[in-house]
Design an enzyme around this catalytic site. Structure first.
Site, mmCIF file in Angstrom:
data_model
loop_
_atom_site.group_PDB
_atom_site.id
_atom_site.type_symbol
_atom_site.label_atom_id
_atom_site.label_comp_id
_atom_site.label_asym_id
_atom_site.label_seq_id
_atom_site.Cartn_x
_atom_site.Cartn_y
_atom_site.Cartn_z
ATOM 1 N N PRO A 23 30.398 32.790 12.371
ATOM 2 C CA PRO A 23 29.819 31.585 11.764
ATOM 3 C C PRO A 23 28.306 31.581 11.900
ATOM 4 C CG PRO A 23 30.917 31.060 13.842
ATOM 5 C CD PRO A 23 31.233 32.485 13.543
ATOM 6 N N CYS A 25 24.873 29.336 10.872
ATOM 7 C CA CYS A 25 24.292 28.114 10.323
ATOM 8 C C CYS A 25 23.336 28.445 9.180
ATOM 9 C CB CYS A 25 23.558 27.345 11.409
ATOM 10 S SG CYS A 25 24.659 26.603 12.636
ATOM 11 N N TYR A 182 25.748 23.704 23.070
ATOM 12 C CA TYR A 182 26.170 22.502 22.373
ATOM 13 C C TYR A 182 27.124 21.692 23.251
ATOM 14 C CZ TYR A 182 23.712 24.894 18.675
ATOM 15 O OH TYR A 182 22.725 25.528 17.962
#
Length: 370
Positions: A23, A25, A182
């Site tokens: 993944p 961003c 995060y």
């Protein structure tokens, strides 16, 4: 036979080869909604020949976005926008699709990297950051708000709602983002979690909320869909989260039905000192695989075909995930297969591109040309 191009299994998910697109961003969403950029970007990668494509980190609530341009999956509008992209990929590619669900926590409300990446103040449209404790990521930044009982329930329910939306869209895999500093990682790390209640202090307490979120996801994600977790195996800071704690966390996840673990590192502290080099994170994946026995994905500066082959063939990881390398060369799996003697899926519109010296690259393709 190249081991990189042999099938593998991640829980219920059978993959044609060991190549995963990580993944990444893109900071190009509109109020959380996927745009034409995602159609082009993800559609391009869906034709790469990799076995599994993860959509970028996707926020479960507006406050969970890293930047204003982050992708989201918290409303009917965000679901419909992403659904348009998923439908197009499904129409033209057999690639398996995964989504990484996350919450930025105290790293939320930031500018995109190309705009400096600094915190966006509330006077310029920034929003509230949430965290286990009222500790900012950088000392110069305002403190986030510590999550109370109602906040914890809100975030947990947001993950569940986003997972349900991902299931309606037909994703084959869901990954809980518990890495890179995060929110889930913030709860795990003693550098970010200074709570004195049941969610802070001991390792058991610091793992409690991430495990509650994972269990809530496991309760709604059917056994036919793979559910995994991305972790940072170390904070690269003395006294922070480390491999030993990660192993305990991985064992707890496995006991709760985790299908795979995706092993990265760092992100929770600007004090980190990372010895960046090819394969620098692979030993963490290898050790977790050895100790826990869960299907494992290795990441981090994996750029060469022979390098990826060695990781898989030596048993250090079951899969390798590429990010920047795939952006630089979106046909990386084709070129790796040509080099290693493997085969990849390719759309029939591209069959004519198969080089004569690699005539088995796409399998037994046969057609005439006028």
């Amino acid at each position: 036979m190249s081991q990189l191009f042999t099938p593998t299994q991640a829980g219920p998910l059978r993959l044609a080869n060991r190549i995963v697109i990580a993944p990444m961003c893109e900071y190009s969403a509109d109020a959380g909604c996927a745009t034409d950029w995602h159609m082009i970007h993800l559609g391009h990668l869906a034709l790469s020949g990799a076995a599994l494509l993860f959509v970028e980190a996707t926020a479960v609530e507006p406050d969970g976005r890293i930047t204003p341009g982050d992708l989201g999956l918290w409303s009917d509008e965000t679901e419909a926008a992403l659904g348009r992209v998923v439908t197009a990929m499904r129409r033209y590619s057999p690639i398996k699709l995964g989504i990484q669900l996350g919450h930025a926590g105290r790293k939320a409300s930031s500018h995109a990297p190309w705009d400096g990446g600094q915190l966006v103040p509330s006077t310029e449209g920034g929003w509230q950051g949430w965290a286990p404790s009222a500790l900012p990521h950088n000392e110069s930044e305002p403190a986030p708000q510590a999550l109370d009982a109602a906040g914890l329930a809100r975030v947990r329910d947001a993950f569940v709602d986003s997972a349900r939306r991902a299931l309606r869209l037909g994703f084959d895999a869901i990954e809980l983002h518990a890495a890179h500093g995060y929110l889930m990682h913030q709860f795990l790390s003693p550098l970010a979690n200074r709570r004195d209640d049941a969610y802070g202090g001991s390792l058991e307490n610091r793992m409690r909320f991430p495990l509650e979120v994972f269990q809530a996801l496991r309760d709604v994600v059917p056994a036919s869909v793979a559910l995994g977790v991305r972790v940072s195996a170390t904070d690269w800071v003395e006294g922070g989260w480390d491999l030993e704690q990660t192993t305990v966390f991985a064992e707890a996840l496995k006991a709760r039905g985790c299908d795979f673990i995706d092993v990265s590192s760092g992100g929770v502290s600007p004090q980190q000192k990372i010895p960046v080099a090819p394969n620098y994170q692979v030993p963490f994946a290898a050790e977790i695989k050895r100790r826990v026995g869960m299907p494992t994905i290795a990441v981090g500066l994996i750029t060469e075909a022979a390098q990826a082959e060695e990781i898989v063939a030596s048993g250090q990881a079951d899969m390798v995930a590429l990010a920047r390398g795939m952006l630089y060369d979106p046909r990386w799996p084709w070129h790796a297969a040509a080099q290693l003697g493997g085969q990849v899926d390719a759309p029939r519109q591209y069959w004519r591109s198969q080089p004569r010296e690699h005539k088995a690259l796409f399998g037994e393709t046969r057609f005439g040309q006028r």
